[in-house]
Design a protein around this motif. Structure first.
Motif, PDB file in Angstrom:
ATOM      1  N   SER A  50       0.648  -1.370   0.296  1.00 22.65           N
ATOM      2  CA  SER A  50       0.120  -0.240   0.130  1.00 22.65           C
ATOM      3  C   SER A  50       0.911   1.070   0.215  1.00 22.65           C
ATOM      4  O   SER A  50       2.209   1.332   0.794  1.00 22.65           O
ATOM      5  CB  SER A  50      -1.134   0.186   1.377  1.00 22.65           C
ATOM      6  N   TYR A  95       0.465   5.455  -0.130  1.00 21.37           N
ATOM      7  CA  TYR A  95      -1.147   6.075   0.258  1.00 21.37           C
ATOM      8  C   TYR A  95      -1.304   7.162  -1.407  1.00 21.37           C
ATOM      9  O   TYR A  95      -2.228   7.666  -2.020  1.00 21.37           O
ATOM     10  CB  TYR A  95      -0.658   8.193   1.044  1.00 21.37           C
ATOM     11  N   THR A  96      -0.320   7.715  -1.849  1.00 20.41           N
ATOM     12  CA  THR A  96      -0.277   9.294  -3.184  1.00 20.41           C
ATOM     13  C   THR A  96      -1.317   7.893  -4.008  1.00 20.41           C
ATOM     14  O   THR A  96      -1.556   8.907  -4.826  1.00 20.41           O
ATOM     15  CB  THR A  96       0.941   9.434  -2.884  1.00 20.41           C
ATOM     16  N   ASP A 127      -2.590   5.187  -3.871  1.00 26.16           N
ATOM     17  CA  ASP A 127      -3.825   4.317  -3.690  1.00 26.16           C
ATOM     18  C   ASP A 127      -5.202   5.671  -3.704  1.00 26.16           C
ATOM     19  O   ASP A 127      -6.038   5.213  -4.083  1.00 26.16           O
ATOM     20  CB  ASP A 127      -4.066   3.865  -1.937  1.00 26.16           C
ATOM     21  N   ILE A 128      -4.931   6.391  -3.184  1.00 25.91           N
ATOM     22  CA  ILE A 128      -5.453   8.007  -3.172  1.00 25.91           C
ATOM     23  C   ILE A 128      -6.160   7.900  -5.190  1.00 25.91           C
ATOM     24  O   ILE A 128      -7.474   8.034  -4.521  1.00 25.91           O
ATOM     25  CB  ILE A 128      -5.138   8.891  -2.438  1.00 25.91           C
TER      26      ILE A 128
END
Length: 690
Positions: A326, A328-329, A331-332
């Motif tokens: 995963s 964040y940058t 997956d968002i």
């Protein structure tokens, strides 16, 4: 909740819903078809795809074919792989090495290429109805501002959802179970609006948030821009590493390695990995790079972006993004995209999205119908009732006629002679809007919402049934043939239209003339033939009442007429912003550098837009308020004043947090924020004619 608060939420829900209703309906109705954009393109093409796995595409062959007509050296090349189609799209950037290159290499090029023959076609030549409906979904046919308009509609939709839940919260359960189509129409629309609105609430909320993110990403990324100290390149590199551009060094003398080998070696690096893009950076250069981007099958992992890079200079392959980990940058971005486009769960999810989108269209229409029914009272003036009726006729004519017009153009693109197939873009841009406009004008002047509803339903159903028949006659893609050949893309479109047409026909048969008798317009009819005479009588009576009111106002020496007050506030806002910008230069007197980092001597285009939006628009609205007092202008003024007000309040708090020592600027921003609030209040009173 107090009655006052309830009325505030109810009125804001109604106003925000009515203002955006038509645009929102177009967004959802065309968006429901945009979900099947790839399937519609396959249906239009009519040719059976060979369903070649993306890792088995011969990229070396495609590059060779492209090089026959295009200068590829020093360009970035991006293959958009799609899923099953035999035609994929390729984007080539402008050449970075600008010495001795042909003119075409100075510009970016986007075109389709057949993976078997290498034949290319320009974007315009391949343009079809699927692309048109997809673009209409976020208004890109309106130059520059179209996508931002769609974004602000989504933002107001989010506001309408929240206020709608607050308003209907106590009646949600009761209205759901007390739904009875045999009672008065206003009650029918209200119960249906509440019940279906709640059923689709999670879907609508998700769409409002994700659509606002996509269309207003310019504003969404503003806070992130601060975190990166204004370095937008670094921000975009972190958010979209595949967009990173590398400086051109020199052309290589070595043999260019095979792209096919790179893709095959890395496409199976992870099990169930599906390739989405193949990128080549600095083609033919010493520092050339190959990139493979994809994701795991949605059944394995919902968010799973993966990226592998081969560096020609070091002859090393490295994993930039492991899809099993995963981040964040990455997956968002992926999560927002997957939720919005429904590209997970296969065709079943798309069908569910499609049904929920149509339910949302029904919720929008019922909201408009409630407003029309509620405002047709004997206690209201004839002028107000005529205005409400006219708005209702226009809204329903625009919204409901979209169904048969889309069905008609499915037939048009399929029956279009071969010689005109490459001209579909100009045909769609011209005739789609012309026919939609003619249908709207026809139903508007018929002034009969019952007729509009029935006619569009039966016309759409009949034309919809003809869609699979036209496909069978022109392309021999009869339903049984596409099923046997496993051409499920084409089959999906045919079945979709059969399903839509059966539903429309069922609703058409269920709507009886008795429903019209329940309408407030049947109980309190408007005499359109004598409306001028009746309006004159009403105006004469109103003039007498107004004369008395004016006398009372003139006796009040502190009274400022509403429009004058609004004009002064618009001008105050514009002056406030100009002074704010001047105050921003104050630190120059104390040795702060005048030259901004990265300045080139020419003001960026976006800065001009910024000044126009926050200074020019205030003056424009102030100027127009002198002469224009139509309802649409008042509502537009309120919308823009609200947007400017939100930004002014946001900017005030931002300045307090980041520039606390700049007191004069903060004070000016405070005045601007207060004047925005006064302006919104006074425009609202102007609309209400208080």
């Amino acid at each position: 909740m107090s009655n006052r608060n309830y009325n505030v939420f109810f009125n804001t829900h109604t106003v925000s819903g009515i203002v955006i209703s038509v645009a929102l309906y177009v967004i959802f109705f065309t968006g429901s078809f945009a979900l099947f954009k790839d399937e519609i393109e396959a249906w239009e093409d009519g040719k059976h795809s060979q369903n070649i796995a993306r890792e088995n595409i011969n990229y070396d062959f495609l590059l060779k074919k492209l090089s026959e007509n295009y200068h590829l050296t020093s360009r970035d090349i991006r293959f958009y792989l799609g899923h099953k189609s035999d035609n994929i799209y390729v984007l080539t950037s402008a050449a970075k090495d600008t010495v001795n290159i042909p003119d075409e290499a100075k510009y970016q090029n986007y075109q389709a290429i057949n993976i078997h023959t290498g034949e290319t076609a320009s974007y315009v030549e391949k343009y079809g109805l699927g692309e048109f409906l997809y673009r209409l979904h976020f208004f890109t046919q309106i130059p520059i501002i179209g996508i931002y308009l769609a974004g602000f509609v989504s933002l107001f939709f989010l506001f309408a959802i929240v206020t709608g839940v607050i308003v209907h919260w106590k009646k949600i359960i009761t209205n759901f179970y007390q739904f009875d189509p045999k009672i008065a129409l206003k009650r029918v629309w209200t119960d249906a609006h509440t019940a279906l609105g709640i059923i689709g609430l999670p879907f609508q909320f998700m769409y409002a948030v994700t659509a606002a993110y996509f269309c207003l990403s310019l504003f969404v990324l503003l806070p992130a821009n601060f975190l990166y100290g204004g370095d937008q390149n670094k921000l975009m590199e972190d958010l979209r590493p595949d967009r990173t551009s590398y400086e051109w060094t020199a052309k290589t003398d070595k043999e260019i390695p095979s792209v096919n080998q790179f893709v095959k070696e890395n496409a199976n690096r992870w099990s169930h990995f599906n390739s989405n893009y193949v990128l080549i950076k600095n083609y033919g250069g010493n520092n050339m790079k190959y990139c493979l981007i994809g994701e795991l099958d949605y059944k394995e992992r919902f968010l799973s972006s993966g990226m592998v890079i081969y560096d020609f200079e070091t002859d090393k392959t490295s994993v930039v993004r492991n899809p099993n980990e995963s981040k964040y940058t990455d997956d968002i971005q992926l999560s927002v995209s997957r939720l919005h486009y429904g590209n997970f769960g296969g065709i079943a999810v798309k069908v569910i999205y499609f049904i929920l989108a149509l339910i949302t269209c029904f919720v929008i229409i019922t909201g408009v119908l409630i407003w029309i029914e509620t405002r047709n009272k004997k206690s209201m003036s004839l002028k107000q009732r005529l205005y409400t009726a006219k708005v209702g006729h226009i809204y329903l004519a625009i919204c409901l006629s979209l169904f048969p017009v889309i069905a008609l153009f499915f037939l048009v693109v399929k029956l279009l002679p071969e010689a005109y197939q490459t001209q579909k873009m100009s045909i769609l841009y011209t005739w789609f809007f012309v026919i939609w406009l003619l249908a709207t004008i026809f139903f508007r002047f018929k002034r009969n919402n019952y007729l509009t509803n029935k006619t569009t339903l039966i016309a759409g159903a009949v034309l919809g049934f003809l869609v699979p028949i036209a496909s069978g006659i022109v392309s021999n893609n009869w339903i049984w043939n596409t099923y046997k050949a496993k051409q499920f893309d084409i089959l999906t479109v045919d079945l979709l239209w059969i399903g839509i047409s059966i539903t429309a026909l069922f609703i058409y048969l269920k709507i009886k003339p008795e429903a019209k008798a329940k309408s407030a317009f049947t109980k309190h009819p408007i005499d359109y033939k004598n409306r001028k005479h009746l309006l004159a009588e009403e105006a004469q009576k109103t003039t007498k009442d107004l004369t008395n009111q004016k006398k009372q106002l003139l006796n009040n020496k502190n009274h400022i007429p509403m429009r004058t007050k609004i004009i002064i506030l618009w001008i105050f806002l514009a002056i406030g912003w100009i002074v704010h910008h001047i105050y921003g230069l104050f630190n120059i007197y104390y040795n702060e550098t005048l030259v901004m980092e990265g300045a080139t001597g020419e003001a960026p285009f976006i800065h001009h837009i910024y000044r126009i939006l926050f200074e020019g628009m205030c003056l424009l609205f102030g100027l127009l308020t002198i002469e224009v007092s139509k309802k649409w202008f008042k509502i537009t003024s309120l919308v823009w004043a609200s947007i400017a007000g939100l930004y002014n309040v946001y900017h005030l708090f931002e300045a307090i947090i980041h520039e606390a020592s700049n007191l004069s600027e903060i004070f000016m921003l405070l005045l601007v924020a207060i004047s925005s609030i006064f302006l919104i209040i006074n425009i609202y009173k102007w609309i209400k004619n208080i």
